[in-house]
Structure formats: structure tokens, C-alpha cells
Design a protein around this motif. Structure first.
Motif, PDB file in Angstrom:
ATOM      1  N   UNK A   1      51.785  47.623  41.456  1.00 32.75           N
ATOM      2  CA  UNK A   1      51.860  48.066  40.659  1.00 32.75           C
ATOM      3  C   UNK A   1      50.926  47.792  39.786  1.00 32.75           C
ATOM      4  N   UNK A   2      52.072  46.898  39.208  1.00 27.40           N
ATOM      5  CA  UNK A   2      51.707  46.441  37.804  1.00 27.40           C
ATOM      6  C   UNK A   2      50.584  44.901  37.425  1.00 27.40           C
ATOM      7  N   UNK A   3      50.926  44.288  38.812  1.00 23.97           N
ATOM      8  CA  UNK A   3      49.842  43.270  38.870  1.00 23.97           C
ATOM      9  C   UNK A   3      48.367  43.817  38.775  1.00 23.97           C
ATOM     10  N   UNK A   4      48.375  45.034  40.152  1.00 16.01           N
ATOM     11  CA  UNK A   4      47.325  45.734  40.110  1.00 16.01           C
ATOM     12  C   UNK A   4      46.382  45.982  38.511  1.00 16.01           C
ATOM     13  N   UNK A   5      47.588  47.163  38.136  1.00 12.95           N
ATOM     14  CA  UNK A   5      47.239  47.064  36.902  1.00 12.95           C
ATOM     15  C   UNK A   5      46.540  45.710  35.928  1.00 12.95           C
ATOM     16  N   UNK A   6      47.017  45.400  35.786  1.00 14.34           N
ATOM     17  CA  UNK A   6      47.284  43.948  34.883  1.00 14.34           C
ATOM     18  C   UNK A   6      46.393  43.340  36.005  1.00 14.34           C
ATOM     19  N   UNK A   7      45.773  43.382  36.841  1.00 19.42           N
ATOM     20  CA  UNK A   7      43.905  42.501  37.649  1.00 19.42           C
ATOM     21  C   UNK A   7      43.175  43.422  36.644  1.00 19.42           C
ATOM     22  N   UNK A   8      42.867  44.571  37.129  1.00 16.82           N
ATOM     23  CA  UNK A   8      41.775  45.790  37.022  1.00 16.82           C
ATOM     24  C   UNK A   8      41.817  46.163  35.232  1.00 16.82           C
ATOM     25  N   UNK A   9      43.093  45.502  34.291  1.00 11.49           N
ATOM     26  CA  UNK A   9      42.986  45.298  32.696  1.00 11.49           C
ATOM     27  C   UNK A   9      42.594  44.368  32.497  1.00 11.49           C
ATOM     28  N   UNK A  10      42.805  43.506  32.714  1.00 14.22           N
ATOM     29  CA  UNK A  10      43.155  42.255  32.375  1.00 14.22           C
ATOM     30  C   UNK A  10      41.852  40.564  32.661  1.00 14.22           C
ATOM     31  N   UNK A  11      41.778  41.174  34.391  1.00 12.34           N
ATOM     32  CA  UNK A  11      40.524  39.830  34.853  1.00 12.34           C
ATOM     33  C   UNK A  11      39.265  40.629  35.109  1.00 12.34           C
ATOM     34  N   UNK A  12      39.588  41.596  35.845  1.00 16.88           N
ATOM     35  CA  UNK A  12      38.083  42.158  36.629  1.00 16.88           C
ATOM     36  C   UNK A  12      37.025  42.710  35.449  1.00 16.88           C
ATOM     37  N   UNK A  13      35.653  42.192  35.733  1.00 14.82           N
ATOM     38  CA  UNK A  13      34.825  42.648  35.476  1.00 14.82           C
ATOM     39  C   UNK A  13      34.025  43.008  35.318  1.00 14.82           C
ATOM     40  N   UNK A  14      32.726  43.383  35.832  1.00 15.50           N
ATOM     41  CA  UNK A  14      31.932  44.107  37.153  1.00 15.50           C
ATOM     42  C   UNK A  14      30.681  42.745  37.222  1.00 15.50           C
ATOM     43  N   UNK A  15      30.907  42.138  36.992  1.00 18.00           N
ATOM     44  CA  UNK A  15      30.711  40.651  37.523  1.00 18.00           C
ATOM     45  C   UNK A  15      31.856  40.182  37.962  1.00 18.00           C
ATOM     46  N   UNK A  16      32.669  39.968  37.994  1.00 11.94           N
ATOM     47  CA  UNK A  16      33.958  39.163  38.669  1.00 11.94           C
ATOM     48  C   UNK A  16      34.217  40.027  38.978  1.00 11.94           C
ATOM     49  N   UNK A  17      34.605  41.109  39.647  1.00 14.03           N
ATOM     50  CA  UNK A  17      35.683  42.162  40.656  1.00 14.03           C
ATOM     51  C   UNK A  17      36.258  41.516  41.666  1.00 14.03           C
ATOM     52  N   UNK A  18      35.182  40.812  41.856  1.00 11.25           N
ATOM     53  CA  UNK A  18      35.388  40.317  43.745  1.00 11.25           C
ATOM     54  C   UNK A  18      35.654  38.839  43.975  1.00 11.25           C
ATOM     55  N   UNK A  19      36.177  37.980  42.715  1.00 12.58           N
ATOM     56  CA  UNK A  19      35.845  36.706  42.066  1.00 12.58           C
ATOM     57  C   UNK A  19      37.300  36.190  41.374  1.00 12.58           C
ATOM     58  N   UNK A  20      38.435  36.998  42.069  1.00 11.58           N
ATOM     59  CA  UNK A  20      39.707  36.501  41.090  1.00 11.58           C
ATOM     60  C   UNK A  20      39.299  35.154  40.493  1.00 11.58           C
ATOM     61  N   UNK A  21      38.840  34.324  41.392  1.00 13.33           N
ATOM     62  CA  UNK A  21      38.805  32.493  40.948  1.00 13.33           C
ATOM     63  C   UNK A  21      37.764  32.786  39.980  1.00 13.33           C
ATOM     64  N   UNK A  22      37.508  33.388  39.331  1.00  9.08           N
ATOM     65  CA  UNK A  22      36.323  33.623  38.524  1.00  9.08           C
ATOM     66  C   UNK A  22      37.134  33.879  36.959  1.00  9.08           C
ATOM     67  N   UNK A  23      37.521  35.233  37.257  1.00  6.98           N
ATOM     68  CA  UNK A  23      38.286  35.646  36.537  1.00  6.98           C
ATOM     69  C   UNK A  23      39.468  35.379  35.844  1.00  6.98           C
ATOM     70  N   UNK A  24      40.019  34.189  36.648  1.00  8.52           N
ATOM     71  CA  UNK A  24      41.623  34.201  36.801  1.00  8.52           C
ATOM     72  C   UNK A  24      42.902  34.734  36.734  1.00  8.52           C
ATOM     73  N   UNK A  25      42.054  35.801  37.745  1.00  7.49           N
ATOM     74  CA  UNK A  25      43.465  36.721  38.298  1.00  7.49           C
ATOM     75  C   UNK A  25      43.992  36.192  39.089  1.00  7.49           C
ATOM     76  N   UNK A  26      43.249  35.105  40.379  1.00  4.70           N
ATOM     77  CA  UNK A  26      44.990  35.156  41.742  1.00  4.70           C
ATOM     78  C   UNK A  26      46.300  35.128  41.345  1.00  4.70           C
ATOM     79  N   UNK A  27      46.381  34.797  39.880  1.00  2.00           N
ATOM     80  CA  UNK A  27      47.957  34.712  40.234  1.00  2.00           C
ATOM     81  C   UNK A  27      48.140  36.056  39.786  1.00  2.00           C
TER      82      UNK A  27
END
Length: 137
Positions: free
Chosen positions: A82-108
């Protein structure tokens, strides 16, 4: 016992433990970097412990240590997922890169999230304190 049966009954729980230990160690390093500055990261030099990042560091340090041991694996892994899901949505995902972790550095964050989610259901494997406790009962 066939080769496939041997893999499933003997090796799968052991490799599951290796996955848990290695993942937990890498995760613990994130927490120790934030809270203990080991390894050093200047970004965390003035970290406020009662901030979101400070709280995340506490979860990463304590949760990582518990998972390395395989103690309380299922609930700790669920919490950290849950912490990592929260981290992804708070720190990485944006409207234009939500489904592109490679672009928003959210892969880890995504990988940690789903490995922990797997461990929350599968448990710590053969080499865990949880397994030792279960054998005694």
C-alpha cells in the motif's frame, strides 16, 4: 518425485524466500538512506521525521528489516504494498504519464508494490521466522 514436483515442493518456497530477502534488503536501503543517511543521499540531509517522506522512511526501515527476517511477512508486506501504491500515485503518476512508469521513474515503486502484494498472499517462504513459528505450533 518428478523434476517439476521437486521444483514446486522444494525449490519454489526457497526461491520465494530469496525474493523476499533481496527485495526487503533493497527496500531497507531506501529507509536507511532517508533516516540514517546510509547510504548517503544529500536529498535527505534535512529530512523532517514527521513528514510524509520521514514516515515512509520509517516504514521502509522497519518493514524492510521485518521482511528480511520473514517476521509478520503477510501483514507487513500488505502494508508496504500500500505504501508503494501511494508513493506511485503521489510522487510519480501524473495525468499524462499515469500508465508509463518508464517515463515518470515509477518503475521501482510499481515493482515493490506488486512483489510485496505477492508476499502478502504467498508468505515468506521456507526460510522465514514465520515458518519457524508455524512449525512450533
Amino acid at each position: 518425485m518428478t523434476f517439476v514436483e521437486t521444483l514446486e515442493t522444494v525449490w519454489t518456497p526457497r526461491v520465494q524466500s530469496v525474493l523476499r530477502i533481496v527485495t526487503a534488503y533493497l527496500f531497507l536501503l531506501h529507509g536507511s538512506s532517508k533516516l540514517l543517511l546510509i547510504p548517503y543521499n544529500e536529498r535527505y540531509e534535512d529530512l523532517q521525521y514527521f513528514s510524509i517522506t520521514g514516515f515512509a522512511g520509517m516504514l521502509e526501515l522497519v518493514g524492510g528489516a521485518l521482511l528480511i527476517l520473514g517476521l509478520f511477512t503477510r501483514p507487513v508486506a500488505f502494508l508496504l504494498s500500500g505504501e508503494m501504491a501511494f508513493a506511485y500515485f503521489m510522487a510519480h503518476a501524473s495525468a499524462d504519464t499515469f500508465l508509463a512508469p518508464l517515463m515518470n521513474r515509477g518503475e521501482p515503486a510499481v515493482l515493490f508494490c506488486f512483489i510485496f502484494f505477492f508476499l502478502a498472499f504467498a508468505g515468506g517462504g521456507a526460510w522465514s521466522v514465520d515458518k519457524l513459528i508455524a512449525k512450533r505450533e
